[in-house]
Design a protein around this motif. Structure first.
Motif, short mmCIF file in Angstrom:
data_model
loop_
_atom_site.label_atom_id
_atom_site.label_comp_id
_atom_site.label_asym_id
_atom_site.label_seq_id
_atom_site.Cartn_x
_atom_site.Cartn_y
_atom_site.Cartn_z
N ASN A 265 0.46 -1.04 0.06
CA ASN A 265 0.06 0.19 0.13
C ASN A 265 0.77 1.11 -0.55
OD1 ASN A 265 -2.39 -1.44 -0.04
ND2 ASN A 265 -2.38 -1.63 2.08
N THR A 266 2.54 1.15 -0.22
CA THR A 266 3.27 2.16 0.07
C THR A 266 3.93 1.74 -1.07
OG1 THR A 266 4.22 4.01 0.86
CG2 THR A 266 4.21 1.85 1.97
N ARG A 267 4.35 3.07 -1.93
CA ARG A 267 5.70 2.64 -3.21
C ARG A 267 7.16 3.10 -2.40
NH1 ARG A 267 3.26 -0.86 -5.26
NH2 ARG A 267 1.26 -0.62 -6.71
N LEU A 268 7.67 2.58 -2.12
CA LEU A 268 8.87 2.98 -1.87
C LEU A 268 9.80 3.04 -2.80
CD1 LEU A 268 8.83 0.93 1.85
CD2 LEU A 268 9.15 3.76 0.63
N THR A 269 11.14 4.11 -3.26
CA THR A 269 11.80 4.47 -4.52
C THR A 269 13.07 2.59 -3.40
OG1 THR A 269 13.55 5.56 -3.47
CG2 THR A 269 11.41 6.53 -5.07
N PHE A 270 14.37 2.69 -4.56
CA PHE A 270 15.20 1.97 -3.93
C PHE A 270 15.60 2.81 -2.71
CE2 PHE A 270 19.36 0.68 -4.14
CZ PHE A 270 19.18 -1.15 -3.45
N ASP A 271 16.55 3.74 -2.51
CA ASP A 271 16.76 4.57 -1.57
C ASP A 271 15.78 4.32 -0.38
OD1 ASP A 271 18.96 5.29 -3.39
OD2 ASP A 271 18.03 6.99 -3.69
N GLU A 272 14.89 5.05 -0.75
CA GLU A 272 14.21 5.01 0.53
C GLU A 272 13.38 3.77 1.47
OE1 GLU A 272 10.58 8.43 -1.06
OE2 GLU A 272 10.14 5.78 -1.11
N THR A 273 13.72 2.56 0.43
CA THR A 273 13.82 0.89 0.96
C THR A 273 15.12 0.68 1.79
OG1 THR A 273 12.20 0.18 -0.54
CG2 THR A 273 14.12 -1.40 0.42
N CYS B 227 3.88 3.14 9.70
CA CYS B 227 5.75 3.04 10.81
C CYS B 227 6.87 3.91 9.06
CB CYS B 227 6.43 2.75 11.67
SG CYS B 227 5.68 3.07 13.23
N LEU B 228 6.02 2.60 8.28
CA LEU B 228 6.63 2.85 7.49
C LEU B 228 6.72 4.09 6.39
CD1 LEU B 228 6.28 -0.82 5.09
CD2 LEU B 228 8.37 0.03 6.03
N LYS B 229 5.46 4.78 6.57
CA LYS B 229 5.17 5.99 5.64
C LYS B 229 5.39 6.66 6.33
CE LYS B 229 0.53 4.31 3.41
NZ LYS B 229 -0.35 4.83 3.10
N GLU B 230 5.97 7.34 7.63
CA GLU B 230 6.79 8.03 8.37
C GLU B 230 8.20 8.19 7.87
OE1 GLU B 230 6.05 7.82 12.53
OE2 GLU B 230 3.83 8.00 12.81
N LEU B 231 8.30 6.56 8.35
CA LEU B 231 10.28 7.12 7.78
C LEU B 231 10.49 7.35 6.35
CD1 LEU B 231 10.88 3.24 9.98
CD2 LEU B 231 11.53 5.89 10.38
N GLN B 232 9.50 6.78 5.00
CA GLN B 232 9.32 7.26 4.41
C GLN B 232 10.02 9.03 4.65
OE1 GLN B 232 6.31 6.81 1.22
NE2 GLN B 232 7.28 6.58 -0.16
N GLN B 233 8.58 9.46 4.78
CA GLN B 233 8.41 11.27 5.15
C GLN B 233 10.08 11.40 5.44
OE1 GLN B 233 5.22 11.58 6.74
NE2 GLN B 233 3.72 11.31 4.95
N GLU B 234 10.30 10.60 6.50
CA GLU B 234 11.43 11.24 7.22
C GLU B 234 12.92 11.47 6.36
OE1 GLU B 234 14.95 8.84 10.74
OE2 GLU B 234 12.75 9.81 11.20
N TYR B 235 12.94 10.22 5.77
CA TYR B 235 13.76 9.59 4.72
C TYR B 235 13.70 11.15 3.09
CZ TYR B 235 16.09 8.27 0.00
OH TYR B 235 17.84 8.37 -0.86
N GLN B 236 12.47 11.44 3.12
CA GLN B 236 12.85 12.78 2.45
C GLN B 236 12.65 13.61 2.78
OE1 GLN B 236 8.79 11.92 1.43
NE2 GLN B 236 8.80 10.61 -0.78
N ALA B 237 12.65 14.41 3.85
CA ALA B 237 12.86 15.45 4.12
C ALA B 237 14.42 15.61 4.61
CB ALA B 237 11.97 15.18 5.97
N LYS B 238 15.15 14.36 4.60
CA LYS B 238 16.63 14.76 5.17
C LYS B 238 16.77 14.59 3.19
CE LYS B 238 17.31 11.56 8.97
NZ LYS B 238 17.89 10.51 9.86
N GLN B 239 16.41 14.17 2.07
CA GLN B 239 17.71 14.49 1.54
C GLN B 239 16.94 16.17 0.71
OE1 GLN B 239 18.59 11.85 -0.25
NE2 GLN B 239 18.69 11.11 1.55
N LEU B 240 15.64 16.43 1.15
CA LEU B 240 16.01 18.31 0.66
C LEU B 240 16.75 18.88 1.74
CD1 LEU B 240 12.04 18.65 1.03
CD2 LEU B 240 13.28 18.18 -0.78
N LEU B 241 16.80 18.56 2.70
CA LEU B 241 18.36 19.35 3.86
C LEU B 241 19.47 19.19 3.29
CD1 LEU B 241 16.34 18.78 7.31
CD2 LEU B 241 16.70 20.56 5.35
#
Length: 73
Positions: free
Chosen positions: A30-38, A58-72
């Motif tokens: 139910n969630t699509r993760l990129t290779f890097d997110e995985t 939790c998977l979705k929260e960690l996905q968002q955490e990863y994406q936020a780190k990438q923006l920074l």
């Protein structure tokens, strides 16, 4: 015997049912993760949770955490 027994998420404690042995029914679908997110989530689960499955929330929260780190970065 129920092959998809309820378990608690090691990260948040919520009860969920892991269906990893039937990927087409698994909540992970139910969630699509990129290779890097995985990879990011895999590293966290191995080090912090002994490789245990996490709930969808939790998977979705960690996905968002990863994406936020990438923006920074």
């Amino acid at each position: 015997m129920n092959k998809h027994a309820p378990d608690s998420c090691p990260r948040c404690g919520n009860i969920f049912t892991c269906k990893a042995n039937n990927a087409s029914r698994c909540d992970c679908q139910n969630t699509r993760l990129t290779f890097d997110e995985t990879q990011y989530i895999r590293e966290i689960t191995v080090w912090d949770f002994d490789g245990a499955c996490l709930c969808l929330s939790c998977l979705k929260e960690l996905q968002q955490e990863y994406q936020a780190k990438q923006l920074l970065a």
